[in-house]
Design a protein around this motif. Structure first.
Motif, PDB file in Angstrom:
ATOM      1  N   ALA A 196       0.962  -1.226   0.165  1.00  0.00           N
ATOM      2  CA  ALA A 196       0.017   0.063  -0.005  1.00  0.00           C
ATOM      3  C   ALA A 196       0.890   1.194   0.059  1.00  0.00           C
ATOM      4  N   ALA A 197       1.737   1.082   0.655  1.00  0.00           N
ATOM      5  CA  ALA A 197       2.937   2.531   0.683  1.00  0.00           C
ATOM      6  C   ALA A 197       4.069   2.342  -0.559  1.00  0.00           C
ATOM      7  N   ASP A 198       3.806   1.298  -1.401  1.00  0.00           N
ATOM      8  CA  ASP A 198       4.660   1.270  -2.753  1.00  0.00           C
ATOM      9  C   ASP A 198       6.147   1.260  -2.118  1.00  0.00           C
ATOM     10  N   ARG A 199       6.538   0.518  -1.065  1.00  0.00           N
ATOM     11  CA  ARG A 199       7.684   0.290  -0.616  1.00  0.00           C
ATOM     12  C   ARG A 199       8.340  -1.073  -1.180  1.00  0.00           C
ATOM     13  N   HIS A 200       9.653  -0.945  -1.499  1.00  0.00           N
ATOM     14  CA  HIS A 200      10.237  -2.132  -2.259  1.00  0.00           C
ATOM     15  C   HIS A 200      10.159  -3.332  -1.251  1.00  0.00           C
ATOM     16  N   GLU A 201      10.133  -3.277  -0.029  1.00  0.00           N
ATOM     17  CA  GLU A 201      10.057  -4.314   0.731  1.00  0.00           C
ATOM     18  C   GLU A 201       8.929  -5.283   0.385  1.00  0.00           C
ATOM     19  N   ALA A 202       8.063  -4.634  -0.240  1.00  0.00           N
ATOM     20  CA  ALA A 202       6.839  -5.595  -0.625  1.00  0.00           C
ATOM     21  C   ALA A 202       7.192  -6.669  -1.662  1.00  0.00           C
ATOM     22  N   LEU A 203       8.113  -6.252  -2.461  1.00  0.00           N
ATOM     23  CA  LEU A 203       8.719  -7.191  -3.476  1.00  0.00           C
ATOM     24  C   LEU A 203       9.544  -7.938  -3.043  1.00  0.00           C
ATOM     25  N   ASP A 204      10.520  -7.366  -1.941  1.00  0.00           N
ATOM     26  CA  ASP A 204      11.701  -8.351  -1.335  1.00  0.00           C
ATOM     27  C   ASP A 204      10.909  -9.467  -0.509  1.00  0.00           C
ATOM     28  N   MET A 205       9.518  -9.295   0.078  1.00  0.00           N
ATOM     29  CA  MET A 205       8.957 -10.183   0.736  1.00  0.00           C
ATOM     30  C   MET A 205       8.317 -11.389  -0.282  1.00  0.00           C
ATOM     31  N   ILE A 206       7.792 -10.750  -1.224  1.00  0.00           N
ATOM     32  CA  ILE A 206       7.041 -11.879  -2.266  1.00  0.00           C
ATOM     33  C   ILE A 206       8.260 -12.606  -2.772  1.00  0.00           C
ATOM     34  N   ASN A 207       9.524 -12.321  -3.151  1.00  0.00           N
ATOM     35  CA  ASN A 207      10.416 -12.843  -3.928  1.00  0.00           C
ATOM     36  C   ASN A 207      11.094 -14.023  -2.657  1.00  0.00           C
TER      37      ASN A 207
END
Length: 262
Positions: free
Chosen positions: A137-148
């Protein structure tokens, strides 16, 4: 291949072969924040072995116009309109993760349009971790890191892919980084809000295979097997040493599973 749906341009890859609606059709549907390219290996094989292939970019993803759709039901009904736009009476629908939920719902809501169903990394319910929802929701790259990190099996973190030089974690990041702001958040919210899986599964009346990765931490294999148990006549294809991203982690094994029905 360019199509027009709801007055917006939609792009679908055809696997390197001209699209021929007279062949058995297979529609490949990507997961949250992704695009058609996750199906590169499977789409090319199918297109060169007698199938009419549409590896589609969902609205707001890849090269398709429009905002992302807010619910799994909206995605399912959009897939029916995709078949109309491609002048297909029926097709096999194959989806991954969020895309699999959309295919499941489409098979239940539009049974006359779906001749077979492939569900990869799917469960009747797919809740999303609050930390991932917040980061997206905050468009943080952390979201991508978690998914990968969560989405790839242990072996994929160490290498060993059959295609030399392939870096699955880095490639996964580059893929998700291409999504426009807000797209991943909308997709994850659609998954989190989906509560009709068990009821829809019972309504599916076409041949179905549920493909599970034995090391999947996002949608555990046991949840995929439970989903298969809800779908009349469904079979399970389990892939060892594989996480959630089976199309890229284990492309050959994923294709072999889908060839049961595609």
């Amino acid at each position: 291949m360019e199509l027009t749906i709801d007055e917006r341009s939609v792009f679908a890859a055809t696997g390197g072969q001209p699209f021929d609606a007279g062949r058995p059709a297979v529609v490949l549907v990507h997961g949250a924040g992704m695009d058609r390219t996750v199906w590169a290996a499977q789409s090319r094989y199918l297109a060169h072995h007698g199938r009419a292939v549409l590896a589609v970019d969902l609205p707001g993803h890849g090269r398709s116009e429009g905002p992302p759709l807010a619910t799994v039901t909206a995605l399912a009904d959009w897939l029916a309109r995709l078949l109309d736009a491609a002048r297909l009476e029926r097709a096999a629908l194959v989806g991954h993760s969020m895309g699999a939920l959309a295919c499941l719902a489409a098979a239940a809501r539009h049974p006359g349009r779906v001749r077979a169903l492939g569900l990869c990394g799917c469960a009747a319910a797919m809740p999303v971790h609050p930390d991932l929802l917040a980061a997206a929701a905050a468009d943080r790259h952390e979201a991508l890191d978690m998914i990968n990190a969560w989405g790839h099996g242990g072996g994929s973190h160490l290498g060993g892919h059959p295609q030399a030089g392939t870096w699955l974690i880095g490639g996964g990041n580059r893929l998700l980084e291409r999504a426009a702001p807000g797209v991943l958040s909308a997709d994850l919210q659609a998954c989190a809000g989906f509560a009709e899986g068990e009821a829809l599964a019972a309504q599916v009346a076409c041949p179905t295979v549920v493909v599970v990765g034995e090391d999947d931490r996002m949608t555990p294999a046991r949840a995929g097997r439970q989903l298969a148990g809800l779908i009349p006549g469904a079979s399970v294809a389990a892939i060892a040493d594989c996480g959630h991203m089976m199309m890229t982690e284990k492309p050959r094994e994923t294709l072999e599973a889908l060839l049961r029905l595609a």
